[in-house]
Design a protein around this motif. Structure first.
Motif, PDB file in Angstrom:
ATOM      1  N   LEU A 185      42.774  39.961  40.589  1.00  0.00           N
ATOM      2  CA  LEU A 185      41.743  40.591  39.755  1.00  0.00           C
ATOM      3  C   LEU A 185      41.511  42.034  40.205  1.00  0.00           C
ATOM      4  O   LEU A 185      41.349  42.933  39.389  1.00  0.00           O
ATOM      5  CB  LEU A 185      40.467  39.746  39.788  1.00  0.00           C
ATOM      6  N   GLU A 186      41.567  42.285  41.513  1.00  0.00           N
ATOM      7  CA  GLU A 186      41.421  43.671  42.003  1.00  0.00           C
ATOM      8  C   GLU A 186      42.557  44.554  41.485  1.00  0.00           C
ATOM      9  O   GLU A 186      42.362  45.713  41.127  1.00  0.00           O
ATOM     10  CB  GLU A 186      41.463  43.685  43.540  1.00  0.00           C
ATOM     11  N   ARG A 187      43.779  43.980  41.446  1.00  0.00           N
ATOM     12  CA  ARG A 187      44.956  44.767  41.054  1.00  0.00           C
ATOM     13  C   ARG A 187      45.168  44.773  39.535  1.00  0.00           C
ATOM     14  O   ARG A 187      46.127  45.355  39.044  1.00  0.00           O
ATOM     15  CB  ARG A 187      46.218  44.167  41.712  1.00  0.00           C
ATOM     16  N   GLY A 188      44.280  44.058  38.800  1.00  0.00           N
ATOM     17  CA  GLY A 188      44.443  44.006  37.336  1.00  0.00           C
ATOM     18  C   GLY A 188      45.667  43.221  36.910  1.00  0.00           C
ATOM     19  O   GLY A 188      46.256  43.447  35.862  1.00  0.00           O
ATOM     20  N   GLN A 189      46.075  42.268  37.784  1.00  0.00           N
ATOM     21  CA  GLN A 189      47.259  41.438  37.492  1.00  0.00           C
ATOM     22  C   GLN A 189      46.837  40.272  36.611  1.00  0.00           C
ATOM     23  O   GLN A 189      46.133  39.371  37.055  1.00  0.00           O
ATOM     24  CB  GLN A 189      47.825  40.911  38.813  1.00  0.00           C
ATOM     25  N   ALA A 190      47.224  40.285  35.337  1.00  0.00           N
ATOM     26  CA  ALA A 190      46.835  39.209  34.413  1.00  0.00           C
ATOM     27  C   ALA A 190      47.552  37.931  34.803  1.00  0.00           C
ATOM     28  O   ALA A 190      48.764  37.929  35.026  1.00  0.00           O
ATOM     29  CB  ALA A 190      47.193  39.596  32.988  1.00  0.00           C
ATOM     30  N   ILE A 191      46.783  36.849  34.934  1.00  0.00           N
ATOM     31  CA  ILE A 191      47.383  35.550  35.263  1.00  0.00           C
ATOM     32  C   ILE A 191      46.741  34.481  34.387  1.00  0.00           C
ATOM     33  O   ILE A 191      45.601  34.641  33.937  1.00  0.00           O
ATOM     34  CB  ILE A 191      47.170  35.169  36.750  1.00  0.00           C
ATOM     35  N   THR A 192      47.497  33.417  34.136  1.00  0.00           N
ATOM     36  CA  THR A 192      46.951  32.337  33.300  1.00  0.00           C
ATOM     37  C   THR A 192      46.845  31.018  34.052  1.00  0.00           C
ATOM     38  O   THR A 192      46.437  30.013  33.472  1.00  0.00           O
ATOM     39  CB  THR A 192      47.842  32.136  32.057  1.00  0.00           C
ATOM     40  N   ASP A 193      47.244  31.024  35.318  1.00  0.00           N
ATOM     41  CA  ASP A 193      47.006  29.804  36.109  1.00  0.00           C
ATOM     42  C   ASP A 193      46.888  30.173  37.580  1.00  0.00           C
ATOM     43  O   ASP A 193      47.147  31.312  37.977  1.00  0.00           O
ATOM     44  CB  ASP A 193      48.107  28.756  35.857  1.00  0.00           C
ATOM     45  N   GLU A 194      46.495  29.211  38.400  1.00  0.00           N
ATOM     46  CA  GLU A 194      46.240  29.470  39.831  1.00  0.00           C
ATOM     47  C   GLU A 194      47.559  29.698  40.561  1.00  0.00           C
ATOM     48  O   GLU A 194      47.658  30.525  41.463  1.00  0.00           O
ATOM     49  CB  GLU A 194      45.491  28.292  40.468  1.00  0.00           C
TER      50      GLU A 194
END
Ligand SMILES: Nc1ccn([C@@H]2O[C@H](COP(=O)(O)OP(=O)(O)OP(=O)(O)O)[C@@H](O)[C@H]2O)c(=O)n1
Ligand SMILES: C[C@](O)(CO)[C@H](O)COP(=O)(O)O
Length: 233
Positions: A185-194
């Motif tokens: 979240l700090e790096r703005g890395q979009a993710i859709t799962d853990e």
């Protein structure tokens, strides 16, 4: 489970846009029960969780009518804009209760068909693993990569021999998962799962084969399918 407690997070702060229903999909009913209640009971009644945190949408006014609202095993917190934000909110809410080495299982509220055998296999397979992993199903269909553009046409057929569909629960250590999600979240890395967050932090989560009928209710036709699956289990 030596020295590590089990915690459950069930993200339920979505609005179910793709479902296009009169309420968020986790509050649609199957056999007169909220989908969220079915999901929570199928998990909490089948593994020794120390506690459960459910991130809810700030505009959620259905929760007080749920069975789970009266279950003292379940705590709630405020979810976030994306699924990852909601899961991180739940991890932060568990600070002071969960230890860094404890296991956290994250499971979509919209997956009520999760089977107790899969839950047990996931926990037993990973209980001594240093990183953790996720339930997943090998891809059974031939997969096509579409050309970019409005009319989808085949660009190529993808070799599916090493492809899996990520399911939930996904099971990781409390401290490592909180750190990995915070970094994304700090790096703005979009993710859709853990698992994606753990991979972004350099880990290789274990794929634990699960039932392909562990359906995520996403579009309208999924509701009848979920009802049929639950009726047969
Ligand atoms: N900001 C969000 C978005 C999703 N979720 C939860 O994550 C799970 C999987 O997400 P998805 O299937 O995408 O649910 P929605 O976001 O509600 O669906 P849509 O994308 O169609 O709006 C759901 O249980 C949903 O409630 C969440 O807790 N917080
Ligand atoms: C977590 C998940 O269910 C694994 O397949 C999926 O990534 C959720 O995606 P969604 O777009 O939030 O439904």
């Amino acid at each position: 489970m030596k020295n590590a407690d089990l915690w459950l997070i069930v993200p339920a702060a979505g609005i179910g846009q793709r479902m296009n229903a009169e309420c968020p999909k986790q509050y649609l009913k199957i056999n007169n029960r909220f989908i969220l209640d079915i999901t929570l009971s199928r998990l909490l009644d089948n593994a020794p969780f120390k506690g459960c945190m459910v991130p809810l949408n700030p505009k959620d006014h259905w929760w007080p009518e749920s069975e789970s609202a009266r279950d003292d095993r379940v705590q709630t917190c405020t979810g976030g804009k994306e699924r990852a934000d909601s899961v991180l909110s739940a991890l932060v809410a568990l600070e002071g209760q969960a230890a860094d080495n404890d296991w956290v299982l994250v499971h979509d509220a919209a997956r009520p068909c999760v089977h107790s055998e899969d839950l047990s296999r996931l926990i037993e397979t990973l209980s001594e693993h240093p990183v953790g992993g996720l339930l997943a199903a090998p891809v059974a269909d031939t997969l096509k990569l579409a050309e970019a553009g409005s009319l989808p046409v085949v660009s190529e057929t993808i070799d599916r021999s090493r492809l899996w569909r990520a399911l939930t629960p996904q099971m990781f250590r409390f401290g490592a998962l909180k750190q990995a999600l915070s970094l994304c979240l700090e790096r703005g890395q979009a993710i859709t799962d853990e698992s994606s967050a753990m991979e972004f932090s350099g880990n290789m989560p274990v794929l634990v084969e699960g039932r392909p009928d562990n359906l995520k209710i996403t579009v309208p036709s999924d509701l009848a399918l979920a009802e049929f699956i639950l009726g047969r289990q």
